[in-house]
Design a protein around this motif. Structure first.
Motif, PDB file in Angstrom:
ATOM      1  N   ALA A  38      34.256 -33.314 -22.143  1.00  0.00           N
ATOM      2  CA  ALA A  38      35.087 -32.423 -20.239  1.00  0.00           C
ATOM      3  C   ALA A  38      34.367 -34.002 -19.043  1.00  0.00           C
ATOM      4  O   ALA A  38      35.721 -33.883 -18.652  1.00  0.00           O
ATOM      5  N   LEU A  39      33.557 -34.638 -19.652  1.00  0.00           N
ATOM      6  CA  LEU A  39      33.300 -35.940 -18.560  1.00  0.00           C
ATOM      7  C   LEU A  39      34.317 -36.760 -19.401  1.00  0.00           C
ATOM      8  O   LEU A  39      35.069 -37.691 -18.831  1.00  0.00           O
ATOM      9  N   ALA A  40      34.530 -37.129 -20.160  1.00  0.00           N
ATOM     10  CA  ALA A  40      35.737 -38.540 -21.003  1.00  0.00           C
ATOM     11  C   ALA A  40      37.385 -37.794 -20.470  1.00  0.00           C
ATOM     12  O   ALA A  40      38.049 -38.763 -20.754  1.00  0.00           O
ATOM     13  N   SER A  41      37.534 -36.572 -20.498  1.00  0.00           N
ATOM     14  CA  SER A  41      38.948 -36.085 -19.697  1.00  0.00           C
ATOM     15  C   SER A  41      38.526 -36.440 -18.606  1.00  0.00           C
ATOM     16  O   SER A  41      39.654 -37.267 -17.735  1.00  0.00           O
ATOM     17  N   ILE A  42      37.744 -36.448 -17.665  1.00  0.00           N
ATOM     18  CA  ILE A  42      37.498 -36.872 -15.959  1.00  0.00           C
ATOM     19  C   ILE A  42      37.689 -39.041 -15.928  1.00  0.00           C
ATOM     20  O   ILE A  42      38.893 -39.135 -15.340  1.00  0.00           O
ATOM     21  N   TRP A  43      37.166 -39.303 -17.349  1.00  0.00           N
ATOM     22  CA  TRP A  43      37.617 -40.665 -17.152  1.00  0.00           C
ATOM     23  C   TRP A  43      38.693 -40.935 -17.683  1.00  0.00           C
ATOM     24  O   TRP A  43      39.415 -42.048 -17.164  1.00  0.00           O
TER      25      TRP A  43
END
Length: 323
Positions: free
Chosen positions: A249-254
């Motif tokens: 999920a955080l990787a997608s924001i990156w």
């Protein structure tokens, strides 16, 4: 309404220079994106949406296809309408033309943000290519989002029917559109959350909340997976795997904020970090699942200072920050 959205600086375009810049930017955007879209060859996801729309014959079959594909119904219905009018790609491209041009028009001439920021955003990767040349439902979400922002700028003078139309359009187009629409509803109710007795005191907001709730339920029903195991992992190992995948999920924001693809021709949804890690420190790793988890964790760590920077910018605007 927070100052960060409306800026409370008066007119949308404050000077004659702003007006000229907006008109020139709109002209070049229309010309350049027209060339991009004209020469663009449809890819697999674009063809899939068109085929689903073209094959709509009855409602149960349509819902079955939606649940397998994973997107709400609106774009498929538009593809069906386009093919009914004229069974050629030109019709769908023309509809997409008008959607992207409308986005540019609203952004440049209706949204109250500094003209330099609007031009940078418009000619960035997403608005100039991903949502302009790629004929999918993403541009439609942005169009509805722009309509919602125009109304939000009016503070308590917004038109409830236009706002409801925009939020419903977002929800019926993409699951992320549904999430963004929910954020806007939260934003509108934020001040009332401080005093629960006044929570449902605004008739217009109550109408919006009821309609949005019904829209959300219908969208969720349209997309609910037919295999329960997809949402409820039956095996212990699958539950552990789900937890390990959480950094995705955080990787997608990156990927969204630092949207730099690798410098190769045939990249597909790949970020420069993926490319660097796979070609260097993780080049000898054979387990693809572990490889992805490590990449997710690295991106999550890289994202932390960016999230902190966002917090620093908006920490005084809690209403906007929490939204």
């Amino acid at each position: 309404m927070s100052a960060s959205i409306s800026e409370k600086q008066g007119a949308v375009l404050k000077t004659k220079t702003d007006v000229i810049l907006a008109v020139v930017a709109l002209f070049f955007y229309i010309m350049l994106t027209s060339v991009l879209l004209h020469f663009h060859e449809f890819g697999r996801d674009e063809w899939q949406a068109i085929q689903i729309g073209n094959d709509i014959h009855n409602f149960p079959d349509f819902i079955h296809r939606l649940r397998a594909e994973g997107h709400p119904f609106l774009w498929f219905a538009i593809c069906k309408l386009a093919y009914t009018i004229d069974s050629s790609l030109s019709t769908i491209k023309l509809i997409h033309f008008f959607i992207t041009w409308a986005i540019a028009f609203i952004l440049l001439l209706k949204i109250n943000v500094r003209i330099a920021y609007k031009i940078l955003f418009l000619f960035g990767y997403f608005m100039f290519y991903e949502y302009a040349a790629i004929v999918r439902n993403y541009s439609l979400v942005v169009l509805f989002a722009m309509l919602a922002l125009v109304e939000l700028q009016k503070e308590k003078k917004y038109n409830i029917y236009i706002l409801v139309f925009a939020l419903a359009g977002m929800a019926f187009t993409h699951i992320y559109g549904l999430m963004m629409a929910a954020g806007i509803v939260f934003y509108l109710f934020y001040d009332k959350l401080q005093s629960p007795k006044k929570l449902f005191s605004d008739k217009k907001l109550n109408i919006l909340l009821v309609i949005f709730t019904l829209v959300s339920i219908f969208t969720a029903w349209c997309l609910w997976p037919e295999k329960r195991a997809y949402l409820y992992p039956a095996e212990h190992s699958k539950i552990i795997n789900l937890i390990l995948q959480a950094p995705k999920a955080l990787a997608s924001i990156w990927n969204a904020l630092i949207n730099i693809p690798p410098f190769i021709v045939n990249f597909h949804n790949e970020n420069i970090v993926d490319f660097i890690l796979q070609k260097t420190v993780l080049s000898s790793m054979n387990d693809e699942k572990k490889l992805h988890i490590i990449i997710y964790v690295v991106k999550s760590i890289l994202l932390l200072p960016i999230l902190f920077g966002i917090y620093r910018i908006f920490r005084k605007e809690k209403k906007l920050l929490f939204t």
